[in-house]
Scaffold this motif. Structure first.
Motif, PDB file in Angstrom:
ATOM      1  N   THR A   1      71.286 130.348  63.990  1.00 48.18           N
ATOM      2  CA  THR A   1      71.191 130.577  62.543  1.00 48.18           C
ATOM      3  C   THR A   1      71.221 129.273  61.759  1.00 48.18           C
ATOM      4  O   THR A   1      71.378 129.294  60.545  1.00 48.18           O
ATOM      5  CB  THR A   1      72.364 131.473  62.083  1.00 48.18           C
ATOM      6  OG1 THR A   1      73.601 130.848  62.429  1.00 48.18           O
ATOM      7  CG2 THR A   1      72.286 132.844  62.740  1.00 48.18           C
ATOM      8  N   TYR A   2      71.080 128.148  62.451  1.00 51.18           N
ATOM      9  CA  TYR A   2      71.139 126.839  61.796  1.00 51.18           C
ATOM     10  C   TYR A   2      69.771 126.172  61.794  1.00 51.18           C
ATOM     11  O   TYR A   2      68.943 126.389  62.681  1.00 51.18           O
ATOM     12  CB  TYR A   2      72.123 125.907  62.515  1.00 51.18           C
ATOM     13  CG  TYR A   2      73.557 126.357  62.494  1.00 51.18           C
ATOM     14  CD1 TYR A   2      74.368 126.146  61.378  1.00 51.18           C
ATOM     15  CD2 TYR A   2      74.113 126.979  63.607  1.00 51.18           C
ATOM     16  CE1 TYR A   2      75.688 126.548  61.373  1.00 51.18           C
ATOM     17  CE2 TYR A   2      75.440 127.384  63.608  1.00 51.18           C
ATOM     18  CZ  TYR A   2      76.221 127.172  62.490  1.00 51.18           C
ATOM     19  OH  TYR A   2      77.528 127.569  62.484  1.00 51.18           O
ATOM     20  N   GLU A   3      69.568 125.335  60.783  1.00 53.16           N
ATOM     21  CA  GLU A   3      68.507 124.330  60.801  1.00 53.16           C
ATOM     22  C   GLU A   3      69.185 122.970  60.836  1.00 53.16           C
ATOM     23  O   GLU A   3      70.270 122.787  60.282  1.00 53.16           O
ATOM     24  CB  GLU A   3      67.628 124.420  59.538  1.00 53.16           C
ATOM     25  CG  GLU A   3      66.756 125.651  59.478  1.00 53.16           C
ATOM     26  CD  GLU A   3      65.891 125.661  58.223  1.00 53.16           C
ATOM     27  OE1 GLU A   3      66.112 124.792  57.333  1.00 53.16           O
ATOM     28  OE2 GLU A   3      65.019 126.526  58.107  1.00 53.16           O
ATOM     29  N   PHE A   4      68.523 121.992  61.485  1.00 45.68           N
ATOM     30  CA  PHE A   4      69.136 120.693  61.663  1.00 45.68           C
ATOM     31  C   PHE A   4      68.272 119.628  60.991  1.00 45.68           C
ATOM     32  O   PHE A   4      67.106 119.445  61.345  1.00 45.68           O
ATOM     33  CB  PHE A   4      69.303 120.380  63.151  1.00 45.68           C
ATOM     34  CG  PHE A   4      70.126 121.402  63.884  1.00 45.68           C
ATOM     35  CD1 PHE A   4      71.500 121.394  63.795  1.00 45.68           C
ATOM     36  CD2 PHE A   4      69.506 122.395  64.628  1.00 45.68           C
ATOM     37  CE1 PHE A   4      72.261 122.350  64.455  1.00 45.68           C
ATOM     38  CE2 PHE A   4      70.248 123.354  65.286  1.00 45.68           C
ATOM     39  CZ  PHE A   4      71.632 123.334  65.199  1.00 45.68           C
TER      40      PHE A   4
ATOM     41  N   GLN B   1      72.630 117.141  60.043  1.00 46.23           N
ATOM     42  CA  GLN B   1      73.359 118.098  59.210  1.00 46.23           C
ATOM     43  C   GLN B   1      72.842 119.482  59.523  1.00 46.23           C
ATOM     44  O   GLN B   1      71.631 119.747  59.463  1.00 46.23           O
ATOM     45  CB  GLN B   1      73.182 117.782  57.729  1.00 46.23           C
ATOM     46  CG  GLN B   1      74.091 116.663  57.236  1.00 46.23           C
ATOM     47  CD  GLN B   1      74.259 116.690  55.730  1.00 46.23           C
ATOM     48  OE1 GLN B   1      73.301 116.903  55.003  1.00 46.23           O
ATOM     49  NE2 GLN B   1      75.466 116.474  55.266  1.00 46.23           N
ATOM     50  N   ALA B   2      73.765 120.367  59.905  1.00 44.39           N
ATOM     51  CA  ALA B   2      73.412 121.744  60.221  1.00 44.39           C
ATOM     52  C   ALA B   2      73.606 122.595  58.971  1.00 44.39           C
ATOM     53  O   ALA B   2      74.696 122.616  58.399  1.00 44.39           O
ATOM     54  CB  ALA B   2      74.277 122.265  61.362  1.00 44.39           C
ATOM     55  N   THR B   3      72.563 123.265  58.548  1.00 42.56           N
ATOM     56  CA  THR B   3      72.648 124.132  57.363  1.00 42.56           C
ATOM     57  C   THR B   3      72.502 125.581  57.800  1.00 42.56           C
ATOM     58  O   THR B   3      71.661 125.917  58.642  1.00 42.56           O
ATOM     59  CB  THR B   3      71.555 123.784  56.339  1.00 42.56           C
ATOM     60  OG1 THR B   3      70.264 123.988  56.925  1.00 42.56           O
ATOM     61  CG2 THR B   3      71.676 122.336  55.904  1.00 42.56           C
ATOM     62  N   HIS B   4      73.319 126.410  57.223  1.00 39.70           N
ATOM     63  CA  HIS B   4      73.326 127.835  57.541  1.00 39.70           C
ATOM     64  C   HIS B   4      73.277 128.608  56.230  1.00 39.70           C
ATOM     65  O   HIS B   4      74.169 128.479  55.386  1.00 39.70           O
ATOM     66  CB  HIS B   4      74.599 128.197  58.317  1.00 39.70           C
ATOM     67  CG  HIS B   4      74.840 129.663  58.468  1.00 39.70           C
ATOM     68  ND1 HIS B   4      73.939 130.506  59.059  1.00 39.70           N
ATOM     69  CD2 HIS B   4      75.897 130.433  58.098  1.00 39.70           C
ATOM     70  CE1 HIS B   4      74.419 131.744  59.045  1.00 39.70           C
ATOM     71  NE2 HIS B   4      75.609 131.720  58.472  1.00 39.70           N
TER      72      HIS B   4
ATOM     73  N   PHE C   1      74.526 127.775  50.952  1.00 42.64           N
ATOM     74  CA  PHE C   1      74.455 127.281  52.320  1.00 42.64           C
ATOM     75  C   PHE C   1      75.811 126.746  52.764  1.00 42.64           C
ATOM     76  O   PHE C   1      76.571 126.199  51.955  1.00 42.64           O
ATOM     77  CB  PHE C   1      73.428 126.140  52.448  1.00 42.64           C
ATOM     78  CG  PHE C   1      72.008 126.564  52.217  1.00 42.64           C
ATOM     79  CD1 PHE C   1      71.220 126.976  53.283  1.00 42.64           C
ATOM     80  CD2 PHE C   1      71.458 126.540  50.941  1.00 42.64           C
ATOM     81  CE1 PHE C   1      69.910 127.362  53.078  1.00 42.64           C
ATOM     82  CE2 PHE C   1      70.152 126.917  50.737  1.00 42.64           C
ATOM     83  CZ  PHE C   1      69.362 127.328  51.808  1.00 42.64           C
ATOM     84  N   GLU C   2      76.095 126.917  54.043  1.00 42.46           N
ATOM     85  CA  GLU C   2      77.157 126.146  54.691  1.00 42.46           C
ATOM     86  C   GLU C   2      76.479 124.926  55.292  1.00 42.46           C
ATOM     87  O   GLU C   2      75.420 125.028  55.909  1.00 42.46           O
ATOM     88  CB  GLU C   2      77.815 126.948  55.820  1.00 42.46           C
ATOM     89  CG  GLU C   2      78.803 127.987  55.351  1.00 42.46           C
ATOM     90  CD  GLU C   2      79.445 128.709  56.527  1.00 42.46           C
ATOM     91  OE1 GLU C   2      80.471 129.354  56.311  1.00 42.46           O
ATOM     92  OE2 GLU C   2      78.905 128.625  57.653  1.00 42.46           O
ATOM     93  N   VAL C   3      77.093 123.766  55.111  1.00 41.57           N
ATOM     94  CA  VAL C   3      76.521 122.532  55.651  1.00 41.57           C
ATOM     95  C   VAL C   3      77.595 121.827  56.475  1.00 41.57           C
ATOM     96  O   VAL C   3      78.708 121.596  55.994  1.00 41.57           O
ATOM     97  CB  VAL C   3      76.028 121.595  54.521  1.00 41.57           C
ATOM     98  CG1 VAL C   3      75.406 120.344  55.133  1.00 41.57           C
ATOM     99  CG2 VAL C   3      75.030 122.302  53.622  1.00 41.57           C
ATOM    100  N   TYR C   4      77.256 121.501  57.703  1.00 38.39           N
ATOM    101  CA  TYR C   4      78.186 120.812  58.591  1.00 38.39           C
ATOM    102  C   TYR C   4      77.531 119.551  59.151  1.00 38.39           C
ATOM    103  O   TYR C   4      76.334 119.532  59.442  1.00 38.39           O
ATOM    104  CB  TYR C   4      78.585 121.707  59.776  1.00 38.39           C
ATOM    105  CG  TYR C   4      79.433 122.899  59.400  1.00 38.39           C
ATOM    106  CD1 TYR C   4      80.798 122.760  59.172  1.00 38.39           C
ATOM    107  CD2 TYR C   4      78.868 124.167  59.283  1.00 38.39           C
ATOM    108  CE1 TYR C   4      81.579 123.846  58.839  1.00 38.39           C
ATOM    109  CE2 TYR C   4      79.646 125.272  58.948  1.00 38.39           C
ATOM    110  CZ  TYR C   4      81.002 125.102  58.720  1.00 38.39           C
ATOM    111  OH  TYR C   4      81.787 126.173  58.393  1.00 38.39           O
TER     112      TYR C   4
END
Length: 778
Positions: free
Chosen positions: A562-565, A698-701, A716-719
């Motif tokens: 479920t993430y884009e990088f 950065q992984a965005t969900h 978005f959640e961003v990690y």
């Protein structure tokens, strides 16, 4: 031979003196040597060297009494340090080495194995404050499997690295509560389950706890017997610095004296203090666990808490009810276990299959590498490839002229294309000695808990650098067929993401059973904790994981992602350039079903660092501050500041120790002006950025929006994440079987959603899917 031994007394110009037996010009027999600084040796001599039984008293006040050999402390003896410490045990060439007991000046006590003067192997360490550790040691620090009991009653049984909890483990608190989970450098990191005191555990979890306690009690029983083992029956251990460096045999050649430097041995010898291993407030950092506590369950509570941590920060918590397995679930698990066993290629080994196979592998690899290494390095020839290019050897249990005796069963060993794989190991900058030590050491291999879908068995080397996998006969033939092209590809492309192969072997038994193995590099060998694993093919049919089957070690699939990088644009450009080259190679070999193995290490968001707490404190559900799947719980901040930083590469600042990623360029990044970069991790250090290794992103969900009236609002959640990746499973040809599978499934479902498609289409779909996973910047 004439015996010229006599008793004599000598006084040397420098003030040293000797009284005792002399043979010719050399001390021989019993004698007493006194240095000018007051140090004294009284004991046996052999042709001018301290050999046999003796006692030495240094001017500093330190003493040693025991065995000597060639001017070395060697054998068994007792050393009393000037600081009050006492070591009683085995020595080798002035080093504590073997089994021994040391009582430190601060009243700490260590019983166990030593190597070259440091704690190494199995041992028991008791701190004066009541803390106790029993388990494995490496280079003087807790490392490997071990159990720790704190004076307040807490108990941890699990894995350690450099004196800190690192890996999976079970933490039991003195009040009866438990936490099963993973740690990284002493901090909880990853998923785990917390059971409050008195929880009604499932039979599976209760079995885990009982197993942990039994192991600790067995370790205690074993360690207590170590300290009282007879010195004649135990190994003879060692210490450090050579006494022969300190004692010059000046009786020889007529000089007539022994150097006074002997007296400086102990003052030069640095005695390590075990206080370094744990912080003094370690017990206050941890909560409660009893080594002697029972796993009795006091009430009917069925509540447990599934938690997820990032570097000690609790980010998610879910309450679940612990129930016993239903009859249907038990039958399902039983059926699944039978299916795995039926498909296993080595079920004929029964209960000892793992031990036999590991021992056979180690014996065979040690033999093959030892045989090929002395051969002068040369470029490979056509004759070095193919099934006929091999080393064969028979390993009878009783041993032979060329093979050692062993405790397995008789077997035949075949090593395919030894010169090719020797050159591949050279290309990958892998030293033969490191390779053998990693795989063939005393605790060199461990079996991974779950077999592959095909029934393959996986082994992991002790240092996590190598994965060994059993192959089908068809897979072995594919690898042999593609090996010439594979060799050329990895030679031409230093940054290839394709699996690194280090060896191809076969073990045969008299009853006709054959087991084939390939040795590969482990893409997830890193000091960082891998929080998520994904196997990405680009297909969608069946590419999801049942949520009930997901745990910390589960490898997820395409539809689970479920993430884009988002990454530095130059890093992305280099990544897709190499992916394209690797896919072209696989396409040329008619290979399909390969996938990108992707590992994610999440960094704890900086706005959550205020939540850092003692690593093992009991979290009260009603007061815990967590992040649910719906967003953060901390004020207005939804996008945390960056926790990763790319800096200009400095080779001297990055560890040069051998690792799994020992070949490949240091990558350049656009964000630092097209220069080679290191990744700066707060609290960890600098890591060299290579293709597929230590790559920051950065992984965005995208979050689900409930109750909003505006279709234009997106949350978005961003990690910050560190990525590890490589292309795996490259041994499946698009053969007639796969063509029939494609034709059959295409009549039922969308042909583009299935895995079995022709190589050119597979390659294109694979790249297109990954371009969506790693999109270009805005």
């Amino acid at each position: 031979m004439e015996n010229n031994e006599r008793t004599d007394e000598k006084v040397f110009p420098n003030g040293d003196s000797y009284v005792g037996s002399i043979n010719g010009m050399l001390p021989h027999g019993k004698g007493r040597y006194i240095w000018s600084d007051g140090s004294v040796y009284d004991g046996d001599w052999d042709e001018g060297k301290m050999t046999g039984k003796g006692r030495i008293i240094w001017s500093s006040g330190s003493t040693y009494e025991g065995d000597f050999s060639g001017n070395y402390l060697h054998g068994y003896g007792t050393f009393n340090g000037r600081d009050g410490s006492i070591y009683r045990g085995s020595w080798r060439m002035n080093n504590q080495h073997g089994i021994g007991r040391k009582q430190y000046h601060n009243a700490d006590v260590y019983d166990g194995c030593w190597r070259e003067g440091v704690r190494e192997g199995s041992g028991r360490y008791a701190w004066s404050n009541g803390n106790l550790y029993i388990g494995n040691w490496q280079n003087g620090k807790m490392c490997g499997r071990g159990g720790m009991k704190w004076s307040n009653g807490d108990l941890f049984d699990g894995f350690w690295l450099n004196g800190l909890r690192h890996g999976s483990g079970c933490y039991r608190f003195a009040d009866g509560s438990y936490f099963f989970g993973t740690w990284a450098k002493g901090l909880k990191d990853g998923c785990g389950t917390f059971y409050p005191a008195g929880s009604k555990l499932s039979s599976l979890d209760k079995c885990k706890i009982d197993k942990h306690q039994d192991k600790i009690k067995r370790m205690l029983s074993h360690s207590s017997s170590v300290s009282i083992v007879s010195t004649e029956e135990s190994d003879k251990p060692e210490v450090k610095r050579s006494l022969s460096e300190k004692i010059s045999n000046s009786f020889g050649r007529g000089s007539g004296r022994i150097s006074h430097k002997t007296a400086s041995l102990v003052s030069d010898w640095i005695i390590d203090d075990s206080r370094e291993m744990l912080p003094e407030d370690a017990s206050s950092m941890l909560s409660n666990n009893s080594l002697d506590g029972q796993s009795d369950l006091l009430d009917n509570s069925t509540v447990a808490y599934e938690r997820e941590y990032m570097q000690g920060v609790l980010i998610k918590e879910r309450v679940r009810t612990v129930t016993r397995l239903s009859l249907k679930s038990k039958q399902k698990r039983k059926f699944h276990a039978k299916e795995v066993k039926r498909s296993s290629c080595i079920d004929f080994f029964k209960g000892r299959k793992s031990y036999y196979l590991m021992l056979n592998l180690q014996l065979g690899i040690r033999y093959s590498v030892g045989k090929i290494t002395p051969v002068p390095i040369r470029e490979v020839r056509l004759s070095d490839f193919g099934e006929q290019a091999r080393i064969k050897m028979y390993f009878p249990r009783k041993g032979s002229q060329f093979t050692p005796p062993h405790y397995s069963i008789d077997f035949y060993w075949k090593d395919y294309c030894p010169m090719v794989f020797r050159n591949l190991r050279e290309l990958f900058k892998l030293n033969a000695a490191e390779y053998m030590m990693s795989i063939c050491g005393d605790d060199g291999l461990r079996e991974l808990s779950s077999p592959g879908k095909s029934g393959s068995i996986f082994y992991l080397s002790r240092d996590d650098r190598f994965v060994i996998k059993t192959l089908k006969k068809s897979e072995l033939k594919v690898l042999l067929k593609m090996l010439p092209s594979y060799y050329k590809h990895v030679k031409d492309h230093e940054n290839t993401l394709i699996t690194k192969f280090f060896g191809l072997h076969r073990i045969s038994f008299r009853r006709g059973k054959k087991v084939r193995f390939v040795v590969m590099g482990n893409m997830f060998c890193t000091e960082l904790h891998i929080h998520r694993r994904y196997d990405l093919k680009g297909s969608s049919h069946g590419r999801f994981t049942n949520k009930d089957e997901i745990d910390e070690g589960t490898t997820l699939k395409d539809l689970d992602l479920t993430y884009e990088f988002h990454m530095d644009k130059l890093l992305r450009e280099i990544l897709f350039r190499q992916l394209s080259l690797d896919c072209q190679f696989l396409e040329s070999q008619q290979i399909i079903d390969y996938s990108l193995l992707l590992g994610l290490h999440f960094r704890a968001p900086e706005h959550l660092t205020a939540l850092l707490e003692p690593p093992d404190s009991v979290h009260k559900p009603e007061t815990s501050t967590t992040l649910s799947d719906g967003g953060t719980s901390q004020g207005e901040i939804s996008i945390p500041p960056r926790g990763l930083l790319l800096v200009t590469h400095e080779p001297s600042s990055v560890s040069n120790e051998p690792g799994p990623h020992i070949r490949g360029n240091t990558l350049k990044a656009y964000s630092v002006g097209d220069k080679e970069v290191d990744l700066l991790l707060p609290g960890t250090g600098r890591l060299r950025v290579q293709l597929g290794v230590n790559m920051p992103a950065q992984a965005t969900h995208k979050l689900m929006q409930d109750g909003t009236d505006s279709a234009e609002v997106e949350l978005f959640e961003v990690y910050d994440v560190v990525l590890y990746m490589g292309i795996i499973d490259i041994l499946q040809e698009y053969n007639m079987k796969k063509k029939l599978e494609h034709a059959y499934k295409s009549m039922q479902i969308d042909p583009m959603s299935i895995s079995a498609v022709e190589p050119k289409l597979y390659s294109k779909r694979f790249i297109n899917f990954l371009e969506k996973v790693f999109p270009t910047g805005p």
